[in-house]
Each structure stands twice: as structure tokens, then as C-alpha cells.
Design a protein around this motif. Structure first.
Motif, PDB file in Angstrom:
ATOM      1  N   THR A 103      31.198 -34.427  -6.796  1.00 23.89           N
ATOM      2  CA  THR A 103      32.022 -34.800  -7.958  1.00 23.89           C
ATOM      3  C   THR A 103      31.274 -35.654  -8.971  1.00 23.89           C
ATOM      4  OG1 THR A 103      32.888 -36.666  -6.693  1.00 23.89           O
ATOM      5  CG2 THR A 103      34.230 -34.666  -6.749  1.00 23.89           C
ATOM      6  N   THR A 104      30.047 -36.096  -8.649  1.00 22.40           N
ATOM      7  CA  THR A 104      29.260 -36.767  -9.687  1.00 22.40           C
ATOM      8  C   THR A 104      28.525 -35.746 -10.558  1.00 22.40           C
ATOM      9  OG1 THR A 104      27.174 -36.992  -8.470  1.00 22.40           O
ATOM     10  CG2 THR A 104      28.836 -38.699  -8.103  1.00 22.40           C
ATOM     11  N   ARG A 105      28.586 -34.483 -10.170  1.00 24.34           N
ATOM     12  CA  ARG A 105      27.927 -33.448 -10.975  1.00 24.34           C
ATOM     13  C   ARG A 105      28.868 -32.304 -11.327  1.00 24.34           C
ATOM     14  NH1 ARG A 105      21.588 -32.542  -9.393  1.00 24.34           N
ATOM     15  NH2 ARG A 105      20.884 -34.603 -10.006  1.00 24.34           N
ATOM     16  N   GLY A 106      30.157 -32.599 -11.411  1.00 22.20           N
ATOM     17  CA  GLY A 106      31.086 -31.540 -11.775  1.00 22.20           C
ATOM     18  C   GLY A 106      32.505 -32.046 -11.862  1.00 22.20           C
ATOM     19  N   ARG A 107      33.406 -31.188 -12.342  1.00 16.84           N
ATOM     20  CA  ARG A 107      34.816 -31.538 -12.526  1.00 16.84           C
ATOM     21  C   ARG A 107      35.704 -30.358 -12.147  1.00 16.84           C
ATOM     22  NH1 ARG A 107      36.579 -35.270 -16.382  1.00 16.84           N
ATOM     23  NH2 ARG A 107      38.388 -33.902 -16.521  1.00 16.84           N
ATOM     24  N   LEU A 108      36.975 -30.669 -11.909  1.00 16.31           N
ATOM     25  CA  LEU A 108      38.004 -29.636 -11.737  1.00 16.31           C
ATOM     26  C   LEU A 108      39.077 -29.863 -12.791  1.00 16.31           C
ATOM     27  CD1 LEU A 108      39.473 -27.348 -10.126  1.00 16.31           C
ATOM     28  CD2 LEU A 108      40.528 -29.173  -8.774  1.00 16.31           C
ATOM     29  N   ASP A 133      26.257 -30.224 -14.172  1.00 15.25           N
ATOM     30  CA  ASP A 133      27.580 -30.532 -14.713  1.00 15.25           C
ATOM     31  C   ASP A 133      28.453 -29.283 -14.619  1.00 15.25           C
ATOM     32  OD1 ASP A 133      29.690 -31.701 -15.914  1.00 15.25           O
ATOM     33  OD2 ASP A 133      28.643 -32.259 -17.768  1.00 15.25           O
ATOM     34  N   VAL A 134      28.845 -28.958 -13.387  1.00 12.26           N
ATOM     35  CA  VAL A 134      29.549 -27.706 -13.123  1.00 12.26           C
ATOM     36  C   VAL A 134      31.051 -27.918 -13.341  1.00 12.26           C
ATOM     37  CG1 VAL A 134      29.972 -25.914 -11.421  1.00 12.26           C
ATOM     38  CG2 VAL A 134      27.787 -27.119 -11.440  1.00 12.26           C
ATOM     39  N   ARG A 135      31.633 -27.110 -14.174  1.00 14.99           N
ATOM     40  CA  ARG A 135      33.040 -27.274 -14.525  1.00 14.99           C
ATOM     41  C   ARG A 135      33.868 -26.144 -13.926  1.00 14.99           C
ATOM     42  NH1 ARG A 135      33.124 -31.016 -19.134  1.00 14.99           N
ATOM     43  NH2 ARG A 135      31.369 -32.383 -18.654  1.00 14.99           N
TER      44      ARG A 135
END
Lengths: 506, 506
Positions: free
Chosen positions: A227-232, A246-248
Motif C-alpha cells: 500500500t505504499t506503492r499503490g491505491r484502491l 504507483d499501481v492504481r
């Protein structure tokens, strides 16, 4: 970088700029679906087209051909550097193969055709789409021909190759022939096995959206999402996008059923883990990018289909779901067996994206056969609806009632995506073969998944798939990871074990 | 485009690409503060630097000088086209004035200095910042000198001009001299008037965050914010950013006080309305962009300070607040008079960003005088803390206890932003002069604001400020809108009326 020449190093700098543009395009694309206010749509399209144009310009600048020639003449360096040079050349060849006016005409035609498709699908009116789709098909064929000439490929292979570098029709035709031969009987047997069981009880909603969201976040982190390199977030159509580091991910929630959002998160998390597992040292270079659509789909499907719908994982998941939604341990439909039956329920239907694992390949087979004939010219576009319906009847035994539920259901062809559909089924076959190999090589993987622990599985995938990025083609990755070429065996065996034998660990 | 030559039209295309890059940079900058997961920070910095580099490259490409020369030789066209050509030339001259290594050294030095500043401020340790800040100042002076030579400006004017095109030290020195002369007595009188009133009662929290957010959204829409072309979100430091047709505001909420978030939204909405009022036809051209920092700040301050803290608006706002937070009409501190006293409370303090409207200019005066001396070399950087504290004592009568509350409080100088501070006070003066003119020309504006209706005010601002974009300089906009050059009269009169006379409509 020792051993590599200055031309190669200059190429790395140019491609690093291209990668930055791709990151920007990826994030602005995510924002467009998740954050953008409606009135910004037109300007955003202009902005994205402009960034794509800059990307194309850097890639096709006159100096690039010289640098590639020089770098190839002098080539030494590491395997990865040489593979990077190969990937650079591939991108350059493909980008310079096409005259700018053809690229622009195709972009404009697909934009118009996508708009026309929305109405045509709504009204189940294929005739209304025919002129725009004819234009898209003609321009796609022109692109396929020109790209094929530059790359030494047939037109359809040139299209396939654009989504899946190195994949050729001659290699995959036998796999699909095999599916076509075996799936009808397998589907019938699966339906028979299912019918012999008492009717499944399904949990009744409404299911609180915050609880669904919290559950999704817990599961994706458990699967290894950083979660430090992406979001939901939420969007109309779930996807995995964003940028390097930064995976979304997105999903969408329904109050009456939590399964689609939950499985959607697991599917997209599979894509995300692939992106997150690409080697840091190469993030801004072509060789460091993911290895095409089939591998990407294999990573979402090995998570969603192979492991998260498995009986062992379901046994771990069922009590977790009861806790997440605050229902009693004895509540009807919330036991592991009921959940598993729901997750592997087979029901032939018209809509590809709603299809179960057993009937899904039939949808792909129909489209694969039809698009080859469309691209070759053997099938006139006006005859597509009848041909589509005939295929669905043959493959699934269903009579398509209207084109909305038939050849108008997918956006791919109106969007110019010919040669894309086979990757879905190839991804499913790859996922099955990778699972088989992983569980054979590391017998502790499936028991760990049965405890909700994905660490071993993720480690195996990092080593054998993610960490290799585009350094070798799909074919080589599958061969090295599984000891065999990509085939249909593991996939058909998986379907039989899970759906016909209904084995306790499938 | 009739009358304009092909060179000009080619320039428009190049600048449209630059504008698209700016949009991308604006949106990625917003995302960085609002959405980005922490682990993506390093890659995002690389991406943004790459996009800035591309922007610089397009602007300084060899063809641009030729096109500008040709377009200027042939110049005809409309006023806006000629103004656009002037704005293009300005950007080009400034961009080509600096060697690339100087630009990069400055970027690197400011990045390092900003990091050093965070620790130095925390520890109130100016000495620890001195080496990094010396580097930034030296490089900023080199930039100021080189830019000044290219533009025919003194070094400090070259810096001023970068934030506020056309603004010169010679024009603004008299305004600040006037403030310096009149503010101390005015502040004393304001404090005396305030002391003569009974102590103000302030509402007690906690104040629900969802209610604060709903209130902010209602107020911004009432002020004219178009929610189809913008958003409101949360960030650590509130700002107005984003892109053309997609204005992104942020605020932050505190449970114990709703005033900061509410006034913050009104302030940022003032910025947003300016961006939203720029002419659509010119969004992708230099002439269509906002006219510099002073005008931008004038638009936030005319909303926040001039109108939203006015007694008439406060009388409309007080019952609305009681409703928003669900308190009784008779609740202590929730009446219009208490609210207004809170909104115009004067209290000299050390921190610029917490200062009220009366004492704020003293903070700017100190910085303006000091940064001129730093840039000219008259003030050695090592002497800054003592000189800063001396100025604050002279201007505000306060003894600065430590550098954290003194010269280390602002990020501007560590970030290389010399010549920026005066724009804040110039913006306040511009806002006061525009308000005075607007209310004289359209006497219905203030009564409408007293009904919570911003339509007339916004219409006046669109005509006289927003719609003119960068087609004429600040000086001309103020002259045309108010019939007089920018001065300190309206501002000082405003402070006297509101804070000393405590007039019922101020």
C-alpha cells in the motif's frame, strides 16, 4: 553498464523519458476514470493525445535509428542490456512502420466508432455500427499489413504481437483447436456434476459498502499488495493502471452482492502484484516492463481463478467473511462449501464478462475464429452477426436473442483491438500451467493459501515470472518456469479436477 | 486566425503542446499531495522533472527563435494574437537566458535546501541551513543576473518579473514605503478599537468533519465554483492546482475549529474562480493563462478577506452556520456579531501564515526589505536572523524568541523563491482597490453578498479581471478596472474602515 557503448547509453536516456511519459499517461488515465470532473473530459483527451504524440515523437526521432544501428553493431553488455536493446528495436520498428496519417486516422476512427458502439449496443442495431466499424477494420488491416511488412509477420500475427510480443498464430492455433475439441464434453460433464448436488444457498444482502471495502483492502494486502506503492479506489469499470511504483486498482461495489467486488479486487491485485514485482533497476526501460497481455492476464487469473476460488482458500475465507459482515457462524449460505459452490458455479450464458471459468473459453474461441476471418477478409463485416450467433450456438448451445447480447457486447473491435481476445484464454492456460508447476515445485504453496498466506506463492511468482519482466518472451518464461511449452493440458486438467471430479483441493 | 502568418500559427501549435505538459504537471502535482502513496515519491519527482525538461526543450528548440523572429516581423492579427506573441517571446527569452547546467544546479540546490530546511526549522538551527541556503542564494543571484541581462532588468526585477510579469521594484517601493509609514499607527488604533469591546465568545467544538466538508462544498458552489470543472479534496497544505478545465482545490479540517477550513475553502475558491473565468478560446496559449501571482492572490483575497469576512456576508453566514452544525439560534458565540468579531480579530504574532489582515503586511515588508538586500549582496546571509528579528521588532513590536518563529518559518527562500513575497501584499492592495471599484460601479454587489449571492460580483470580476487573462499586464488591468494605478489608498482605507472605525458594512 560496463561493456555497453555510448549509443546504447543514449538510448537508455531517451527511453527513460518515454517511460516517464507513460507514467504520466497512466496516472492521467486513472484520474480520468476515478477523479476527473465531467467537464474536463474534452481537455483531458487533448492532453492525453498530446502526451502520446510526444512519446511517438521521441521514439521516432531521426537520431533513434542511428543510435539503434550503432548500439547493435557494438552490442556486448549484459543479457538484460541486450534484451533491452531488442525491446527498444521492437518498439522503434513498430512505431516507424506506420505513416503518421494512418495512426491519426485510426485513432479518430476508433474514437468515433466507440461512440457509435455505445448507441448501437443500446439499441441492438448492428447496421448502425457497420459504417464506423468498417472504417476501423479497414484501417486496422492497413496497420496490420504495414506493421507485418516491417516486422516480417502476417497481418494477424502483427496484431497479436502488438499485445503479446513473440506470440504467433501458428503456435496458438493448436491450443485453441484442442479447447474446441474438448470443451463441449467437459462443459456438459461439469453441468452434470453440478446438477447432482443439492441447490446452493447464497447469502442475502444488503452488504454494507464500507465493510466490502475494508474486506477488499484486507485481502489485497494479505495477497502481498504494497500500500505504499499503490491505491484502491472506485470506478465504473474495474481496472489496474497507474504508473511504476504507483499501481492504481479500482473496483465497484454492489449492495446486493459482495462477490463481484471481492473477486474483482483479487483479480486486479494479481495484475498489481505483477507490476509491483518488476525489477526496480529496470523500471524506466522497455526490458523492465511487463511481458504482454497473456502474462498479465495469467497473473490476475492465477490469483482470482486458480487460488482464490480454490477449495482450500475458500475454507479459510468463509469464516473471515462471516466476521467481516458480522453474521453468525451458522448462518445459511455462509459456510465454506456453499461459498465454494457459488464461486465455481457453471452457467452457460451470452455475456463473455459474466462467464464462468468453464464456459469462458468458448466466448474467446468464437471471437478468435471470427477476427482472423475479418482481418483476412474471408468474413465480410456485414455477415458478422450471423456468423457470431452460429459460433455461439455451436460452442455453447445457446441461441443469441439479439446483437446486444451477441457481437455488439464487447468494445474491443470498435476500439480497434483485433488480436487481443486470444490473450484472455492464453492467460487462463498460462495460469493453470504455472499453478501446476508452482504447486509441484513447492508443495507448501497450496496449504499456505489454505491458511490465507500468499507469501510462498508470491515468492515463486516473483522468481519465475515477475522478476523476469520482458527480458525473455512469454514462451521462454513458461518453458523455464514449468519445464514445458505453453499448452492446454494443465488448463483442461484443472477444469476437469475442479468442475467434473470436484476434487477437495481444486 | 486571419491576418496572422504561418510562423505564428506554428508557434501556437508548439505552445499548445507546452500547455498540455503544464496540465499534466499540474494534475500530477495535485495527485502527489492528495492521492500518491508514499513509496512513489522518488519516481514521481523523476517523472515531474522529466516533464519539466520536455517543456523546456520544446520552448528552447532552435526552431522557436526563428518562428518568433518571423512572426514578429510579419505581425498583424488581433490584439490577443499580438499579446500572445509577446507572451511567447517573454517565455522564450526567459527560458533561453539560462544555461542548462545553471537550471539543473538550482533545481538540485533547492531540493536539498528544502530538505535541510525542514530539520533546521524543527531545531531552530539557522547555522545548519546556512551552507545549503548560501548555495541557493548564489544560484538564484546568478539566475537573476542572467535573466536580467536577457530581459534588460535589474537582478531583483528579473526575479519579481518571474512571478508577476511587468511588475518593477521602482513601482512597488513607494507602495511599501507608504505601508511602512502608516501601518504601525493603524495597527495600534485597530487594537485599541478592538480592546474597547467586550471579549468575544467563540463557538466550542468538536465540529463534525463531514459537516465541515458539506458546508465548504455548499459555500464554494454558492461563490460560483463549477463542480463539473473542478474538485475539492484534502491535503496537508491547502492549495489550488490542477489543470485547465479541471481546477483542484484542497483544504484540511480540524475538529476543534471550523473557521480555518471554511476560510481556506473561500480563499482557494477565489483562486479557482479566476482559473475558471479564463477565456476558453485561449486555454492552451500563453496569453490565456492567469496574469501572475499578484492578480491570483488578489482574487483569493477579494473573496476571503474583502467579501467573506465582511459584516454583510457574516450576517448572512451566521444562521447558515448554526444550521450546518445543528446548533440553536440562541447558542452563545453563534450570532453574526460574534462571528464577525472572530473573523476580523487582530493579534500581532510571529507567524506570517497565521497573521490577521492588519498585521500581515508587516511580515511581508520585513521579507521584502531583507530579500532585496540579500539579492543585492548588501546583507550577508549569516546576518539574516539578526536582521529579521530587528525588522519584526520595528514593524510589530515583537521580540522573536527563536529562528523557528523567525527567519526559518517560511519555505520560500530555501525553495529559491526570492521576489515572491511582495506579491502577497500587492495582491491584498489589488483586492481592496478592485472591491472599492466594483462596489462603486455596481452598488448592488455588496447587498447581494449580504444575501449570500455572488453572481454580480463574479460577473464584474469575469469582465474586468478573469476574462482578460494575460492579454494586458496587471498594471493595465488595475487601471482599466478601477480608473487608477495600483496604490495603497484603497487598502489602507479598507483597514481603517473595518478595523478602526468598525463600520457596519466593512
Amino acid at each position: 553498464m560496463s561493456g555497453m557503448n555510448t549509443a546504447y547509453l543514449a538510448l537508455e536516456r531517451h527511453f527513460a523519458r518515454i517511460a516517464s511519459l507513460q507514467d504520466a499517461i497512466g496516472l492521467l488515465g486513472w484520474d480520468k476514470e476515478v477523479m476527473m470532473p465531467s467537464g474536463a473530459a474534452e481537455r483531458r483527451s487533448e492532453n492525453l493525445a498530446m502526451l502520446e504524440g510526444l512519446r511517438h515523437e521521441i521514439l521516432t526521432a531521426p537520431i533513434m535509428a542511428d543510435l539503434l544501428d550503432q548500439a547493435e553493431t557494438a552490442a556486448s553488455g549484459t543479457d538484460w542490456q541486450r534484451a533491452n536493446l531488442t525491446a527498444m528495436r521492437r518498439q522503434h520498428t513498430r512505431a516507424t512502420a506506420l505513416p503518421q496519417d494512418l495512426v491519426e486516422a485510426h485513432a479518430q476512427a476508433t474514437t468515433l466508432c466507440e461512440i457509435a458502439w455505445r448507441d448501437a449496443r443500446q439499441n441492438s442495431d448492428f447496421k448502425a455500427l457497420l459504417p464506423a466499424l468498417t472504417e476501423v477494420l479497414n484501417l486496422t488491416r492497413a496497420i496490420a499489413t504495414a506493421t507485418g511488412e516491417a516486422c516480417g509477420l502476417s497481418p494477424y500475427d502483427a496484431l497479436l504481437d502488438s499485445f503479446d510480443p513473440g506470440t504467433r498464430q501458428a503456435d496458438i492455433d493448436p491450443l485453441f483447436t484442442r479447447l474446441r475439441a474438448e470443451l463441449p464434453a467437459l462443459t456438459a460433464a461439469a453441468l452434470e456434476a453440478q446438477a447432482s448436488l443439492p441447490p446452493a444457498v447464497t447469502p442475502q444482502g444488503p452488504f454494507s459498502l464500507p465493510r466490502q471495502e475494508a474486506l477488499g483492502r484486507e485481502l489485497m494486502q494479505r495477497m502481498g499488495f504494497d500500500t505504499t506503492r499503490g491505491r484502491l479506489d472506485v470506478s465504473l469499470h474495474p481496472f489496474c493502471g497507474g504508473a511504476t511504483h504507483d499501481v492504481r486498482l479500482t473496483t465497484r461495489y454492489r449492495e446486493d452482492d459482495f462477490i463481484p467486488a471481492m473477486m474483482g479486487v483479487m483479480h486486479e491485485t494479481g495484475h498489481a502484484l505483477y507490476e509491483m514485482g518488476l525489477p526496480d533497476a529496470w523500471i524506466s526501460q522497455p526490458v523492465g516492463q511487463s511481458g504482454g497481455m497473456t502474462l498479465h492476464e495469467s497473473q490476475s487469473l492465477i490469483m482470482e481463478m486458480q487460488f482464490c476460488r480454490s477449495a482450500p482458500f475458500t475454507r479459510w475465507l468463509a469464516p473471515r467473511l462471516r466476521e467481516a459482515f458480522g453474521v453468525a457462524d451458522t448462518a445459511a449460505g455462509w459456510d465454506a462449501q456453499s461459498l465454494h459452490r457459488q464461486l465455481i458455479h457453471v452457467a452457460p450464458g451470452f455475456i463473455r464478462v459474466d462467464a464462468d471459468e468453464v464456459t469462458y473459453p468458448a466466448h474467446i474461441l468464437a471471437r478468435f475464429e471470427l477476427e482472423k476471418a475479418l482481418v483476412s477478409g474471408d468474413l465480410p463485416l456485414a455477415d458478422l452477426p450471423a456468423a457470431f450467433n452460429e459460433r455461439i450456438h455451436t460452442l455453447l448451445g445457446l441461441r443469441v436473442p439479439d446483437d446486444r447480447q451477441g457481437c455488439l457486447q464487447d468494445i474491443h473491435w470498435p476500439a480497434g483491438l483485433f488480436g487481443y481476445f486470444p490473450c484472455y484464454a492464453l492467460g487462463a492456460m498460462t495460469a493453470a500451467q504455472l499453478r501446476q508447476a508452482a504447486c509441484t515445485q513447492e508443495p507448501a504453496i497450496l496449504p499456505a493459501i489454505g491458511q490465507g498466506d500468499f507469501t510462498l506463492l508470491l515468492g515463486w511468482l516473483r522468481t519465475h515470472v515477475h522478476g523476469r519482466a520482458s527480458s525473455v518472451p512469454l514462451r521462454q518464461i513458461v518453458q523455464d518456469a514449468t519445464g514445458a511449452p505453453l499448452g492446454a493440458d494443465a488448463y483442461l486438467a484443472h477444469l476437469r479436477t475442479r468442475y467434473v471430479d470436484r476434487a477437495p483441493n481444486a
